[in-house]
Design an enzyme around this catalytic site. Structure first.
Site, PDB file in Angstrom:
ATOM      1  CB  CYS A   6     -56.255  31.034  -2.981  1.00 48.98           C
ATOM      2  SG  CYS A   6     -56.700  31.436  -1.282  1.00 48.98           S
ATOM      3  CG  HIS A  39     -51.976  28.713   0.091  1.00 51.79           C
ATOM      4  ND1 HIS A  39     -51.896  29.205  -1.201  1.00 51.79           N
ATOM      5  CD2 HIS A  39     -53.252  28.947   0.512  1.00 51.79           C
ATOM      6  CE1 HIS A  39     -53.082  29.710  -1.536  1.00 51.79           C
ATOM      7  NE2 HIS A  39     -53.911  29.577  -0.517  1.00 51.79           N
ATOM      8  CB  CYS A  65     -60.371  26.069  -3.889  1.00 45.23           C
ATOM      9  SG  CYS A  65     -59.110  25.675  -2.663  1.00 45.23           S
TER      10      CYS A  65
END
Lengths: 460, 429
Positions: free
Chosen positions: B91, B386, B416
């Site tokens: 990510c 996301h 994160c």
């Protein structure tokens, strides 16, 4: 776009024979402009109505500069041909008329010309501005030209057009871009129209040094509604003519807008032009290009309803997009600095419509906005003169777009055939007229509304 | 040593993010990244231009997409002479890509670059069953027809079951949600606090759309003009009706707090951001929204080390603050990626905890709390969604534009990532 099957048919070998036998109307294939194309595809005839004409000399200079062979005798044999061999254009200097009796000279010149003008030929009559004449006989003679031209346009065949240019007193040397536009194939779908040159005082500019293949080279143009349809073609045409194009459309059309911008090597600005600060946002975006030379107010919407069924929200949305946004943006442009904002010598071109001139059932809001555009042009023209800038409008007739493709067949066929050129125009025809207004060389053309409608019978 | 110049964030483009198996179900990573690039090209007039580098990546990637970014650039309107490379940091990919370009700009190695990221969980790479793969590879290695036949004799019906990528940590076999549920329980993050953060994310993102904030950051794609995970009418009350979906291992199920609402959904999308030297931007008359000041990465041992999977930013940020002589309160805006609402809240709780800051960070005093009114002011991943690798390239320009519109200021980005990693950065305008 809906395909014009009828045109294909009557232009095919067998179709031509059948259509001829049945007396069906022919659909001429119009010559359209492409870079490098000569001004005319053949010789030109140049007639003068009186000994007092003041534009023949200028016309001759432009034609010879463009390499066109010019003859004054309407029956002159050309290129080893006969006295009836085809010519590409005929121009009449109809300035200096002192009474309606002088019109006979024009008739005498044009009568043989009508059969000599070839396909997509051009007949251009240049007269004085009627309103500049006080004497009834003079004004009558000047005004008579309009009836002559509009009727001759209906008579002309094979895609030939007949148009009238009024040249203000003292503007005879400011005609070059207008002559080139009307004579070239850029004006393919402009027929039976009148345009005034030099009628708004205080103009300044020059056509010297213009590259007529790229007449707006180095200019920065803003086109609203550029994602698709006519706006996309306007962006493409202005880029072809040399401009860097800022393509504007609503954020929800952003993907199509990006395609347009990338296709023309310009930039995309996703913007709701009715929003607060839209004019400032356009100016701010254009900073990266050093300011703005040309603004084309093309964005427009229809929310058609019979007046009996109209509601105020729909009404307002049309007026806001088609009219109020332009007024607000123009205010910002006019108030912006010459160097970093809307440049001195800038051009505003807006889009009216045949509906704004003739009206259309179910289109009260649209027609009101498009008629309003004409008022906007009238009043803004003198405001721009101190900036050496101009504002003009194009009023499209039946143009082959996704919108017209969605019409019922009967309405669409009527839209196409009920015009002197017996067909719908193409988006590029509108774009070419806009590009002509946008030229620096069109500095004397201000406050004009030019129909691009193949002389549609509506509103004629 | 003369301090290197700071890279400028010039602008960005992304496509709206779409919930998995929805609007972009048929779009590949390559399609979406190309679309995002083309919108950026159009916005900044880069057609046929060569930028210094395009750096992007995807977390879920087909093996054929080994050169994903290069292929996307070749399909885009950028000059085909534009060099590229792929990065993958889960990510953190999008932010890491931006940091890599910013560093090259800072060193004068390139004048401009585009960072990006893309992910699809709809068009996911499905691999053949591991048993089947071994059989096929053995057949491929066989030197005789008999050998091939012998190898293929190992085929069994059960091998038809494909291997589908899962949101699971290879080191623990637990999903990210399950890991985070442990962290949430450890920090005693309440359900209400998570739902409040979630509702605010939706409300803030909706407000940003209404204000036209994304008009110059986004280009519609395949009929979407907004992130379709956005629920403008989201509220704590509505979120409160959802059942928990992630449970901390071994804990009482009744204490579970994490729902589909306060966790990000699987999402498809792509984002790009244009970075450049100030000179490059000035030559083109382009604005500078903000500068990249510094960045830091960290990783935690979530497998054996008694630390939460998504807690690495809690370690990265203090190291970056220290290097820059800043405190946690020296920021005007904070963009903390909302992998889960509880991730954001656990990170903030850690920074407020004297014990954590002393024992884990070795600090005499806790970093302290932040003004929550400065956090994710235009929404974040809980509302937008996301698409793993794209998120960093969404957040960088969002913060840059916020700072620019604010007339200046300093902003913190914290993201994160899977594998116990974290990427953080500072922007200033």
């Amino acid at each position: 776009m809906s395909h014009d099957w009828y045109s294909d048919f009557v232009n095919s070998g067998i179709g031509k024979t059948i259509a001829g036998n049945l007396g069906l109307p022919p659909v001429p294939v119009l010559r359209r402009w492409e870079p490098g194309q000569p001004l005319l595809s053949g010789a030109a005839l140049l007639g003068t109505a009186t000994a007092n004409g003041r534009v023949a000399k200028v016309v001759r200079a432009v034609l010879s500069d463009a390499g066109v062979e010019v003859h004054e005798d309407p029956q002159a044999p050309i290129g080893g041909g006969s006295s009836t061999s085809k010519v590409a254009a005929a121009v009449v200097d109809a300035t200096g008329l002192s009474s309606p009796s002088d019109l006979a000279a024009i008739q005498g010149f044009l009568t043989p010309v009508m059969r000599r003008v070839g396909s997509s030929g051009r007949i251009l009559v240049i007269g004085d501005v009627p309103a500049e004449a006080d004497r009834p006989a003079v004004r009558a003679a000047r005004r008579a030209l309009e009836g002559l031209v509009r009727s001759a346009a209906k008579e002309a065949r094979y895609g030939a057009t007949v148009n009238l240019v009024h040249v203000a007193d003292g503007a005879e040397n400011d005609l070059e871009s207008t002559l080139r536009f009307f004579l070239s194939s850029r004006s393919a779908f402009v027929d039976g129209q009148r345009l005034d040159v030099g009628t708004v005082p205080g103009y300044a500019g020059s056509s010297a040094g213009t590259d007529w293949d790229r007449p707006i080279a180095g200019k920065v143009a803003v086109v609203t509604g550029a994602a698709r349809g006519i706006g996309r073609t306007v962006a493409t045409t202005l880029a072809r003519d040399g401009a860097t194009v800022v393509c504007v459309d609503v954020p929800s059309a952003g993907d199509a807008l990006a395609r347009t911008a990338n296709d023309v090597g310009g930039t995309a600005l996703q913007l709701d032009i009715t929003g607060e600060g839209a004019g400032e946002a356009i100016l701010s975006h254009a900073q990266r290009h050093g300011g703005i030379d040309i603004v084309v107010h093309n964005a427009g919407i229809t929310r058609d309803k019979l007046l009996a069924n109209q509601d105020t929200d729909r009404w307002n949305s049309v007026i806001d997009v088609n009219l109020n946004s332009q007024l607000a943006i123009n205010d910002i442009l006019i108030g912006s600095p010459d160097d970093t904002g809307f440049h001195r010598g800038g051009r505003i071109v807006t889009v009216s419509s045949m509906a704004g001139i003739a009206g259309n059932r179910g289109q009260t809001s649209y027609a009101a906005s498009k008629a309003g555009v004409i008022g906007l042009v009238d009043a803004t023209a003198p405001l721009l003169a101190p900036k050496d800038a101009t504002i003009n409008a194009v009023a499209p007739g039946f143009i082959e777009t996704a919108m017209t493709a969605a019409m019922p067949v009967g309405t669409r066929e009527a839209g196409r055939r009920l015009s002197s050129l017996t067909q719908g125009g193409l988006p590029v025809d509108v774009a070419e007229t806009i590009a002509y207004f946008a030229q620096g060389a069109s500095y004397a053309v201000n406050g004009q509304v030019l129909r691009v409608d193949g002389q549609n019978l509506l509103g004629a | 040593m003369a301090s290197p110049r700071r890279a400028a964030v010039v602008g960005a483009n992304r496509i709206p993010f779409a919930r998995s198996n929805g609007a972009y179900a048929r779009a590949s990573n390559s399609d979406m990244l190309t679309a995002a690039l083309d919108g950026l090209v159009a916005r900044f007039g880069l057609a046929d231009e060569r930028v210094g580098e395009v750096v992007a990546g995807a977390v879920l990637k087909h093996s054929r997409d080994f050169n994903l970014t290069r292929e996307a650039v070749l399909a885009s309107r950028l000059s085909p002479w534009t060099p590229t490379y792929d990065v993958q940091q889960a990510c953190g990919t999008g932010l890491e890509a931006a940091v890599l370009i910013a560093n090259k700009i800072a060193l004068g190695q390139v004048e401009s670059g585009i960072a990006g990221g893309v992910d699809t969980t709809s068009d996911a790479p499905i691999a053949v069953n591991e048993d089947l793969r071994e059989v096929l590879l053995a057949a491929n290695r066989a030197k005789s027809t008999a050998g091939v036949v012998k190898a293929l004799a190992g085929l069994r019906p059960g091998q038809i079951v494909p291997e589908i990528p899962a949101n699971r940590e290879p080191g623990t076999g637990m999903s990210m949600g399950e890991h985070t549920a442990i962290t949430a329980a450890h920090w005693a993050i309440s359900r209400t606090a998570q739902d409040e953060l979630t509702a605010l994310s939706h409300q803030n993102l909706a407000k940003a759309y209404d204000a036209g904030f994304f008009d110059d950051l986004m280009t519609p794609y395949l009929g979407l003009t907004k992130d379709n995970n956005l629920r403008a009418d989201s509220s704590v009350e509505k979120l409160g009706k959802l059942k928990p979906v992630f449970f901390p291992a071994g804990a009482d199920k009744a204490e579970a707090t994490m729902t589909a609402g306060n966790s990000t959904p699987l999402t498809d999308g792509a984002a790009t951001v244009l970075l450049a030297s100030d000179e490059w931007a000035a030559e083109r008359g382009l604005p500078v929204l903000a500068h990249v000041v510094d960045a830091e990465t960290a990783a935690v041992d979530y497998v054996h080390g008694d630390e939460g999977l998504l807690m690495a930013p809690a370690y990265a940020v203090p190291r970056m603050l220290e290097r820059n002589g800043l405190t946690l309160q020296d920021f005007d805006f904070y963009e903390i990626h909302e992998a889960f609402a509880s991730t954001v809240l656990a990170t903030l709780a850690a920074w407020e905890s004297p014990q954590f800051c002393k024992e884990r960070l070795g600090l005499d005093a806790p970093l302290g709390s932040i003004d929550r009114g400065k956090l994710n002011v235009h929404g974040s991943s809980l509302a937008a969604g996301h698409p793993f690798a794209a998120t960093g390239a969404r957040i960088v320009p969002t913060l840059a534009k916020i700072l620019h519109e604010n007339g200046g200021g300093r902003g913190l980005i914290s993201i994160c990532a899977a594998g116990g990693q974290g990427v953080v950065a500072i922007l200033e305008a």
